[in-house]
Design an enzyme around this catalytic site. Structure first.
Site, PDB file in Angstrom:
ATOM      1  N   THR A 115      28.861  38.678  38.145  1.00  0.00           N
ATOM      2  CA  THR A 115      29.623  37.530  37.674  1.00  0.00           C
ATOM      3  C   THR A 115      29.396  36.416  38.695  1.00  0.00           C
ATOM      4  OG1 THR A 115      31.595  38.379  38.797  1.00  0.00           O
ATOM      5  CG2 THR A 115      31.417  38.798  36.438  1.00  0.00           C
ATOM      6  N   GLU A 163      21.118  27.245  21.143  1.00  0.00           N
ATOM      7  CA  GLU A 163      20.601  28.612  21.031  1.00  0.00           C
ATOM      8  C   GLU A 163      19.120  28.652  21.405  1.00  0.00           C
ATOM      9  OE1 GLU A 163      22.957  27.660  18.900  1.00  0.00           O
ATOM     10  OE2 GLU A 163      23.877  29.385  17.883  1.00  0.00           O
ATOM     11  N   TYR A 201      25.250  22.540  21.349  1.00  0.00           N
ATOM     12  CA  TYR A 201      24.679  23.830  20.957  1.00  0.00           C
ATOM     13  C   TYR A 201      23.228  23.915  21.403  1.00  0.00           C
ATOM     14  CZ  TYR A 201      27.926  26.632  18.265  1.00  0.00           C
ATOM     15  OH  TYR A 201      28.938  27.474  17.906  1.00  0.00           O
ATOM     16  N   LYS A 241      33.306  35.310  41.726  1.00  0.00           N
ATOM     17  CA  LYS A 241      34.017  36.061  42.767  1.00  0.00           C
ATOM     18  C   LYS A 241      33.573  35.538  44.137  1.00  0.00           C
ATOM     19  CE  LYS A 241      34.896  39.964  39.711  1.00  0.00           C
ATOM     20  NZ  LYS A 241      33.952  40.175  38.611  1.00  0.00           N
ATOM     21  N   ARG A 287      33.817  30.918  36.035  1.00  0.00           N
ATOM     22  CA  ARG A 287      33.837  32.202  35.337  1.00  0.00           C
ATOM     23  C   ARG A 287      32.522  32.356  34.591  1.00  0.00           C
ATOM     24  NH1 ARG A 287      38.884  34.852  35.612  1.00  0.00           N
ATOM     25  NH2 ARG A 287      37.619  36.369  34.528  1.00  0.00           N
ATOM     26  N   ASP A 326      25.537  46.477  39.590  1.00  0.00           N
ATOM     27  CA  ASP A 326      26.465  45.425  39.181  1.00  0.00           C
ATOM     28  C   ASP A 326      27.092  44.910  40.478  1.00  0.00           C
ATOM     29  OD1 ASP A 326      28.719  43.999  38.522  1.00  0.00           O
ATOM     30  OD2 ASP A 326      29.444  45.399  36.998  1.00  0.00           O
TER      31      ASP A 326
HETATM   32  N1  DSN Z   1      38.519  42.184  36.724  1.00  0.00           N
HETATM   33  C1  DSN Z   1      37.583  42.175  37.815  1.00  0.00           C
HETATM   34  C2  DSN Z   1      38.208  42.611  39.087  1.00  0.00           C
HETATM   35  O1  DSN Z   1      39.330  42.228  39.325  1.00  0.00           O
HETATM   36  O2  DSN Z   1      37.585  43.303  39.876  1.00  0.00           O
HETATM   37  C3  DSN Z   1      36.352  42.956  37.552  1.00  0.00           C
HETATM   38  O3  DSN Z   1      35.843  42.626  36.338  1.00  0.00           O
END
Ligand code: DSN
Length: 428
Positions: A222, A52, A50, A225, A231, A196
């Site tokens: 994120t 925080e 932990y 990708k 993730r 984003d």
């Molecule tokens: N779920 C993702 C996608 O497939 O584009 C976006 O958050």
């Protein structure tokens, strides 16, 4: 005791998923295959801790090692994107976006974001989300003729609605974004700017697509990708927003940061700083162009006219199939994609008119342009003969050859054949 001994059901599900990933052509544009180093950090003892707060200023003792981890993650991310400030604690993209909205705005404020069916994202104001209950979202669209973001309409909507925030960054739009123009419009109406970049972060940090970070107030992403990490989410912002962003993420929205995840993000950022990552990102885009060209030759309708990034949104109406039918048919030959709405889709989200295809995951496996041309041929053959079992078997054979040619995680298969005591876990 290994997982296989203590929980064979979960162990078997994981092994089966490894095999599924190894044997399929993965075309979901938001998925990728992270490195073994990223997986190792994810599966580390950091999950027990932990912490925080932020490095040097935590609510718990024993945080010297996790401070090192989070400092490295932040420094590497700043270097990758040229950011003035970074927060690496958001658990994923949706909480990162929620934190960004709350850092900049008050409930009830107006946000101008892109319509979901035109390539936007649920968290950019779709009525089913909690965000849409808290903020007043209005939605701009792409131009039906050019397929591009309709910047003139966006400007007009901004002038009429006076949003506090203009939001760009998409999950199905395949074209480049003119951040300068958005900033110009935002300045005209005194709005903040947010991008984003979840889908294209890896292409941006490789210097292949426009980078909003030096220009915009806040940029979220994120990390799993095109960036090919674990993730997770991340927020980058101008120094003037640093305190507000950090306070909103913790204690505003989240509790203890997931330190194993932040370590894995740091590992992925180091990988993305290597020159080889630029080659990878370049190949993602070359593959997408080759894929686009061959799919067009097979008379697939590419929405937005073309791709400038890693993905293609395809309208299947002229093929006499729905997105759901296509997804199921392709699944049967081990080609994985996702059904997707097309702009102003007359159908519904569970059975829309299109599918979305992307190149990042198979580029990680080593695919080049000719492999994507073959995949386009196989998609065409499968969707042209959905009920022809002989054609299906022929496609499956070719998919098996391709996946064998570019092995995925061979080390994991070896590791999982025996446990630490050398006992056989999988038959060879
Ligand atoms: N779920 C993702 C996608 O497939 O584009 C976006 O958050």
């Amino acid at each position: 005791m290994r997982l296989n001994d203590t929980d064979p059901q979960i162990s078997t599900a994981i092994k089966n998923e490894l095999q599924r990933q190894q044997n399929a052509i993965e075309l979901i544009p938001s998925e990728n295959f992270c490195s073994l180093a990223v997986l190792e950090a994810l599966g580390s003892v950091l999950t027990n801790k932990y912490a925080e707060g932020y490095p040097g200023n935590r609510y718990y003792g024993g945080t010297e090692n996790v401070d090192t981890v989070e400092d490295l993650a932040r420094a590497r991310a700043k270097q990758l994107f040229g950011a003035e400030h970074v927060n690496v604690q958001p658990l994923s993209g949706a909480p990162a976006n929620l934190a960004a909205y709350f850092a900049l705005l008050n409930p009830g404020d107006t946000i101008l974001g892109m319509d979901l069916s035109h390539g936007g994202h649920l968290t950019h104001g779709h009525p089913v989300t909690i965000m849409a209950k808290l903020f007043n979202f209005i939605r701009y669209k792409t131009d039906r003729t050019s397929g591009l973001i309709d910047y003139d309409n966006l400007r007009q909507m901004a002038r009429e609605n006076k949003p506090k925030l203009i939001l760009v960054g998409y999950s199905a739009y395949s074209r480049e974004i003119n951040y300068e123009k958005i900033k110009e419009i935002a300045d005209e109406v005194n709005a903040y700017t947010m991008a984003d970049i979840a889908h294209i972060a890896g292409l941006i940090c490789a210097g292949l697509m426009n980078n909003p970070v030096p220009l915009f107030d806040v940029v979220t992403t994120t990390t799993h990708k095109t960036l090919r990490g674990p993730r997770g989410g991340m927020i980058m912002c101008k120094a003037k927003w640093a305190k507000q962003i950090d306070k909103t993420v913790f204690p505003g929205l989240q509790g203890g940061p997931h330190m194993h995840n932040i370590a894995a993000k740091a590992v992925a950022f180091k990988e993305a700083l290597e020159p080889s990552f630029k080659n990878y990102a370049e190949q993602i885009m070359k593959n997408a162009k080759a894929f686009e060209k061959r799919l067009k030759e097979h008379e697939f309708t590419i929405m937005f006219g073309a791709t400038d990034n890693h993905l293609l949104l395809i309208d299947l109406t002229n093929k006499g199939l729905t997105g759901k039918q296509a997804q199921i048919t392709l699944d049967a030959v081990q080609i994985t994609c996702n059904k997707n709405m097309i702009p102003d889709d007359p159908r519904n989200p569970m059975d829309p008119s299109g599918i979305r295809l992307g190149t990042p995951a198979m580029t990680t496996r080593g695919f080049i342009e000719s492999d994507f041309e073959l995949i386009a041929d196989l998609i065409n053959e499968t969707l042209s003969n959905p009920d022809d079992l002989e054609s299906r078997e022929n496609v499956k054979k070719q998919i098996m050859e391709l996946t064998k040619k570019y092995p995925l995680y061979p080390e994991l298969t070896t590791i999982q054949r025996t446990d630490l005591a050398g006992r056989a876990l999988l038959s060879p």
